[in-house]
Design an enzyme around this catalytic site. Structure first.
Site, mmCIF file in Angstrom:
data_model
loop_
_atom_site.group_PDB
_atom_site.id
_atom_site.type_symbol
_atom_site.label_atom_id
_atom_site.label_comp_id
_atom_site.label_asym_id
_atom_site.label_seq_id
_atom_site.Cartn_x
_atom_site.Cartn_y
_atom_site.Cartn_z
ATOM 1 N N ARG A 19 -2.689 -3.716 0.893
ATOM 2 C CA ARG A 19 -1.783 -3.958 0.200
ATOM 3 C C ARG A 19 -2.248 -4.341 -1.194
ATOM 4 N NH1 ARG A 19 0.822 -9.201 2.534
ATOM 5 N NH2 ARG A 19 -1.412 -9.446 3.134
ATOM 6 N N ASN A 37 3.704 -6.363 4.303
ATOM 7 C CA ASN A 37 3.293 -6.112 5.727
ATOM 8 C C ASN A 37 4.374 -6.525 6.746
ATOM 9 O OD1 ASN A 37 0.369 -5.784 5.540
ATOM 10 N ND2 ASN A 37 0.017 -7.847 5.760
#
EC number: 6.2.-.-
Length: 737
Positions: A19, A37
């Site tokens: 990320r 996620n």
């Protein structure tokens, strides 16, 4: 040119800094949107003129990620300004959590930077390194679902965690001495040792010759310097067993062992396993290893590096604190209870180890023990739509889950004959099931009905209704290596065969799951069953039960009564197992040559035979074969008889050992080559723990290649029983259901 879309990235994208990686790319390419996620995949909403460049960079991933697919979906939502990391949510469980990896070079620099925030802090890590599997509680992988959750971030760590330009941006393991887990030093009674720096004091104790239990990433090790090696072995009751060492510098490893370019790369790789190396001098470090090889690893955590920064000794013996075959000890209270008679001090920390993980071991590029760094392991496999659990063998066990085109194999579990290890196996099944979201249609297990893993499989089947599929041990070995038409050589210790005897020197032909036994080593007597594995002279007499063998054993102190009992046992067939095991034949040869008369650890007779053979020159002996029940059978009794003749005539023991190994390997390779020629196959798969023996493995490979055939060996899974659960899953998945 596309300017907006939803990018779905599948693979190992959890716990690898994916990320923050996406965030930094968004900044670079002026992309607005978000990254999130979803279970074990990542969803990116992206809008901007540089969408295509952004998408291309995402596909490259981070150093620890493994990307299976990058799909782009249409986006019809409202435009957003800026780019942000969205809160995780549950979703698909198609990916997985990576294994724990060693501390990276940047973090090593950080812990040695006297002006930095992380100076001398043992638990320093970033998105590119440190613990993963050992600390995870659940997925998606966020700090609140790891054992780091109990350590709230200080202002300094919070700033880095939220800084897109920091390599600790959204690093879930970020911590410093102000907010992270601490180190503690205790004596063997559990009393705190007063000191300003536990690592500095621990190094002082180790240099003084004390023995210490050290809690690392996946469990406890026992450490000491070379001067205390004999004392440590006595305390542990492992006086003959070779121990692994951790060397502070690569230069020391080069000074004591031969290191190939491949081995150097493995030593320094992110996994940092124990690598078994050939000593430069056979008798060096003999208190650590009485073999011609020694297992060596480099420091792989901040704790280790800081310890060596304070240590005068160039290396430490670093052995797992658990007894062989038992699971790693992870809790300080357990370590204190079980190790206080073996160690003088305990260096521990207060970060919970949720999932234990032993050190991985590699030899000649082949994995011996698949654990820290290498496992849990995710492997692409086309086994259909059914979900499979494979519970593995009895020794050197692990488990494999198959779901949706991927196999997920756990770290090494151990010997499930031990109740504590069986409990660990069950715990591992529960953990892997939760992480993968598996609901099993099939449970594969060893065909031996008395194995505790087999009984556990039946218990799970009764609860879940999943279909049970027994898989013969050696067919699982071949299934783990090759699923194409081939001849397969499986050479190891023991495994129940179709005929109720103990197999272990087998040649198969066909295509998984249709593997027909076409050859094997001679089936011989194993007096006393397991007793013959502990006392290999019994194995010797079982193969050559005559006056010459009796004379050799009598000359070594075996009483007339013992010999008479052994002889009557063999003649009457009372408590005598039948085996074609390669390992047992090697045990008999080791006993014949007086190299190992009693096994004190797993594989000792064969390993010592190999060490002796390394100094010898092999000679080609005549090899005898016969056909029995449609199989070609290599007469190992004739080989052992020749070795005995050479021994009694005074031939150098090392030369006999080398010749025995060479001719044993050549005999079984010749059966495989002959079968391949008859059936028209071009591949010969090789598996089994005996294949770790370099002379045997290379002899087999060379003979295969000399007949223009292709040898196939597994470098992704252990050659030994650590590949069995994966092989069971493959075998079961290939069966028509």
């Amino acid at each position: 040119m596309q300017k907006c879309g939803i990018i779905v990235v599948k693979g190992i994208v959890q716990g690898v800094g994916f990320r923050p990686f996406v965030y930094s790319l968004a900044e670079k390419y002026n992309i607005s949107g978000s990254v999130q996620n979803l279970g074990s995949e990542v969803r990116v909403v992206a809008c901007g003129d540089n969408f295509d460049s952004f998408l291309s960079e995402i596909g490259k991933g981070t150093p620890l990620s493994k990307i299976d697919s990058v799909d782009v979906l249409d986006y019809s939502g409202a435009a957003v300004s800026g780019f942000y990391i969205d809160k995780s949510s549950s979703g698909t469980l198609s990916g997985f959590i990576p294994a724990d990896v060693s501390i990276c070079d940047d973090c090593i620099d950080d812990i040695r930077d006297k002006n930095g925030r992380y100076f001398s802090y043992w638990a320093t890590s970033c998105v590119n390194c440190g613990p993963r599997y050992s600390i995870i509680l659940d997925v998606p992988y966020d700090r609140e679902r790891t054992t780091m959750d109990e350590f709230p971030l200080c202002a300094g760590c919070r700033k880095e965690y939220e800084d897109p330009l920091s390599r600790r941006h959204h690093a879930q393991t970020i911590a410093c001495r102000n907010c992270g887990p601490g180190l503690f030093l205790y004596d063997r009674s559990g009393n705190p040792v007063e000191c300003t720096d536990p690592l500095e004091k621990a190094a002082e104790f180790l240099d003084a010759g004390h023995i210490m239990a050290i809690r690392g990433i996946g469990g406890f090790h026992i450490a000491c310097t070379e001067s205390s090696a004999s004392c440590l072995k006595e305390r542990l009751g492992r006086t003959e067993q070779a121990l692994a060492i951790m060397a502070g510098r690569m230069s020391f490893i080069d000074s004591v062992a031969y290191v190939s370019d491949e081995e150097r790369e493995i030593l320094r790789g992110p996994e940092h396993p124990v690598v078994v190396l050939v000593k430069r001098e056979r008798d060096s470090l003999c208190e650590v290893s009485n073999l011609d090889t020694i297992g060596i690893m480099l420091p792989y955590s901040g704790l280790h590096h800081l310890l060596f920064d304070n240590l005068k000794a160039p290396f430490l013996i670093m052995t797992s604190a658990n007894s062989p075959g038992n699971p790693m000890i992870t809790e300080y209270e357990t370590a204190l209870l079980k190790l206080r008679s073996s160690v003088d001090y305990f260096l521990t920390h207060n970060r919970v180890i949720k999932n234990r993980c032993d050190d991985s071991v590699v030899r000649d590029g082949y994995i011996i023990r698949m654990s820290r760094g290498y496992a849990p392991k995710r492997t692409s496999a086309d086994l259909g739509g059914r979900c499979i659990l494979a519970v593995g063998p009895e020794l050197n066990s692990n488990i494999t889950v198959y779901k949706g085109g991927f196999c997920y194999t756990s770290p090494h579990v151990g010997n499930v004959r031990n109740p504590s290890t069986l409990d660990y196996l069950k715990e591992t099944v529960h953990k892997m099931t939760a992480i993968t979201g598996a609901e099993y249609d099939i449970i594969a297990h060893d065909m031996h009905p008395q194995f505790l893993s087999t009984r556990y499989a039946k218990e799970l089947s009764d609860i879940s209704g999943a279909q049970l599929i027994p898989v013969q041990h050696h067919r699982a070995h071949i299934a783990a290596v090759c699923t194409k038409p081939c001849v397969g050589i499986a050479i190891d210790g023991v495994g129940l065969g179709d005929d109720g005897t103990v197999w272990g020197g087998e040649v198969f032909a066909g295509c998984v799951p249709e593997l027909e036994r076409v050859g094997h080593l001679e089936t011989v007597d194993m007096p006393g069953g397991d007793l013959a594995t502990r006392f290999p002279e019994r194995m010797l007499y079982g193969i050559l039960p005559d006056d010459l063998t009796a004379g050799i054993l009598a000359g070594r102190g075996m009483s007339e009564l013992e010999l008479n009992v052994l002889d009557r046992q063999v003649k009457a067939g009372i408590n005598v197992a039948k085996t074609s095991s390669t390992g047992r034949v090697l045990d008999a040869a080791s006993a014949l040559l007086g190299i190992c008369r009693e096994k004190t650890y797993d594989g000792e007779p064969a390993m010592k035979l190999e060490a002796s053979a390394s100094a010898g020159t092999p000679a080609k002996w005549e090899r005898e074969f016969k056909t029995e029940s449609g199989c070609r059978v290599f007469q190992t009794s004739s080989l052992l008889r020749r070795a005995r003749a050479e021994y009694l005539s005074g031939t150098d023991v090392s030369d006999i050992a080398a010749s025995f190994q060479y001719n044993l390997a050549a005999g079984i390779a010749e059966i495989a080559v002959e079968s391949a020629g008859i059936l028209g196959y071009d591949k010969v798969a090789v598996s089994g723990g005996v294949a770790y023996n370099k002379m045997i493995r290379e002899t087999v490979i060379n003979i295969i290649r000399s007949h223009d055939l292709i040898p196939v060996l597994n470098r992704d899974f252990p050659l030994g029983d650590g590949c069995i659960s994966y092989g069971q899953a493959v075998y079961a998945g290939k069966m028509k259901g």
